[in-house]
Design a protein around this motif. Sequence first.
Motif, short mmCIF file in Angstrom:
data_model
loop_
_atom_site.label_atom_id
_atom_site.label_comp_id
_atom_site.label_asym_id
_atom_site.label_seq_id
_atom_site.Cartn_x
_atom_site.Cartn_y
_atom_site.Cartn_z
N ARG A 311 0.84 -1.21 0.00
CA ARG A 311 0.00 0.00 0.00
C ARG A 311 0.87 1.25 0.00
N ARG A 312 1.91 1.23 0.82
CA ARG A 312 2.81 2.39 0.84
C ARG A 312 3.47 2.60 -0.50
N ALA A 313 3.87 1.48 -1.13
CA ALA A 313 4.51 1.60 -2.44
C ALA A 313 3.54 2.19 -3.46
N ILE A 314 2.27 1.74 -3.42
CA ILE A 314 1.27 2.26 -4.35
C ILE A 314 1.01 3.73 -4.09
N ALA A 316 3.01 5.85 -2.63
CA ALA A 316 4.19 6.62 -3.02
C ALA A 316 4.24 6.81 -4.53
N LEU A 317 3.87 5.74 -5.25
CA LEU A 317 3.85 5.84 -6.71
C LEU A 317 2.80 6.84 -7.17
N GLU A 318 1.62 6.79 -6.53
CA GLU A 318 0.56 7.73 -6.89
C GLU A 318 0.98 9.16 -6.57
N ALA A 319 1.62 9.36 -5.40
CA ALA A 319 2.08 10.70 -5.04
C ALA A 319 3.14 11.20 -6.02
N SER A 320 4.04 10.28 -6.39
CA SER A 320 5.07 10.65 -7.36
C SER A 320 4.45 11.03 -8.69
N ASP A 321 3.44 10.26 -9.09
CA ASP A 321 2.78 10.56 -10.36
C ASP A 321 2.08 11.91 -10.30
N ARG A 322 1.44 12.22 -9.16
CA ARG A 322 0.78 13.53 -9.02
C ARG A 322 1.80 14.66 -9.07
N ARG A 323 2.93 14.45 -8.37
CA ARG A 323 3.97 15.50 -8.37
C ARG A 323 4.51 15.71 -9.78
N TYR A 324 4.72 14.61 -10.50
CA TYR A 324 5.24 14.75 -11.86
C TYR A 324 4.25 15.48 -12.74
N ARG A 325 2.95 15.14 -12.60
CA ARG A 325 1.94 15.80 -13.43
C ARG A 325 1.88 17.30 -13.13
#
Length: 586
Positions: A311-314, A316-325
């Motif tokens: 869950r943390r990995a997901i 973190a990935l979602e947060a990273s994707d939001r930051r990139y966008r």
Amino acid sequence: MSAAARHPDKTLRLATLRAMGALDTRAEPLFDALVRSAAAASGRALALIVLVDADGHGLAVHAPAPDIDEPSVLRVLAKASSGVLEIPDARVDPRCADDPLVVGAAGIRCFVAVPIRRGESAKAGALCVLDRAPGTLDERQHETLRQLARAVAQALETRPVARRNNLVPVGAAPSLQPPLESAGETERKRRANEALLERTGRLLDAGGWELDLATNAITWSDQTCRLHDVPPGFHPSLEEAVSFYDAVARPVIDAAVRKSIDTGEGWDLQLPLTTATGRKIWVRAVGILECAEDGTPQRLVGAFQDITLQRRAILALEASDRRYRKLFQYSPGLICTHDHEGVLLSVNPAAARSLGYSVGEMIGRPLTDFMRPERRPYFAEYLLRLMREDSDAGMLQVVAKDGSEHVWQYHNVLDDDVDDPYVLGHALDVTERFRQESQLREWSIHDALTGCFNRRYLAELTAGPAAGWGCIVFDLDHFKQVNDTHGHARGDEVLVAMAKFLRGHVRPQDAVIRLGGDEFLVLLRGAGEELTQGVVDRLEADRAAAPIGFTMGATTVVPGASLEAGLGEADRRLYKAREGRPKRAP
């Protein structure tokens, strides 16, 4: 040809299935829990246990998705070897590229099958995990699937004993049943099976549970107790069990339980939970309803799995994707992606604004559409460097919608870890800086009065690679008298006019240099003796048009020779010419 006929060990396999008492197997909670565990351990969307009966028909203990038909499953299973069969991408694997599982509605890409065996005998079937996305499993996941396959085999082996105790309906002929086992042997196998399931639960970080609907009594496996940070053997009340879930999750699990009792549907949820010691974790909660023969709901059974790390990995990935966008959307930097041919896949608003286009006007077009034709060969070289080195940096000259030229300083990286490699580009619009730097350079190598090149430019030429030159040096006659008699303003006018006179007798690629004072130099790029002498003759013929008399000396410098030595020779000839001819009065 039937599915059964494709298996060379059909007779031995069917005997194995009969010995296991598996030919009449139906979906049962134990098998359902095992395949759910297999799906969780492998991270794949689908899991099933496939057996083969006497007619060659596959029987899934845990039914697959509706669009996966049994013959397709068996065709793939028939290709399994004696060990683990793994097909990372079925579309490109010749063994199954044309299988209905792959080309049909199921669209299966990833396939893993682990044989189900009884001791060292032939395969009775396989524990399978499948997914619609390609991928591979690591060795830890392979080992977990092997453990689960052994658990399936042991569960099947205990079925004949359960039948003799009227626990499971008998579906095979009595003559095919194995010899009776003693109560001690049955208990030994039961404990071995429990131990195997416990080890598997530890590998998966998962445990089981059961709720008796008549008494509301809850039973937790030891692993489930460990997940809740309570001692093994802990028996919570229904209220205590629900209280471990966070407040926002309790209505969700309550609704899932009620719906399961009303409709018979199971659930598979990811929910936040607080353990007895206050640890905040996320769990995957799976449950199904078991009913009596008359359809009366009897119990709920299921499993828990700690998925906190996943869950943390997901997240973190979602947060990273939001930051990139957000970075992509709002960055003042110029960001884009393009394919290996330079076609734009995405462009951020800043990059589009830089050239006066909308984002939609740029996407799908090659970057060469925004370059002058003479610059496009350099872009092809850039693509080759990028594919060879995985990254490239430099300057890119692009043309805006209004026709103005812009300079982008870029640093681009190739991402080839995906099915369709792409280039991530980041650039800064340095047009103004480039113009300022160009202006400063022009000022640094030009004489402010005459516009000719200066000694700094000459120093750059002598420091560079040796080239062929025609060299003509000039000295103005009686220039000091002009300054003394008419003033320095008049002297400046003569210098400017002399520079114009010299430029009128050379080509665009040649250089007119003011060495200082009243001394000039003309460098004829790539000129030999004939071309140099032709320029000298024209200057000699036009002396009357010059603003002042002059003396000149000329020579040529062959490629590889010293330009400084050539200038020295031209000076020597100038002095010799001065001594040999009368001077024109100013």
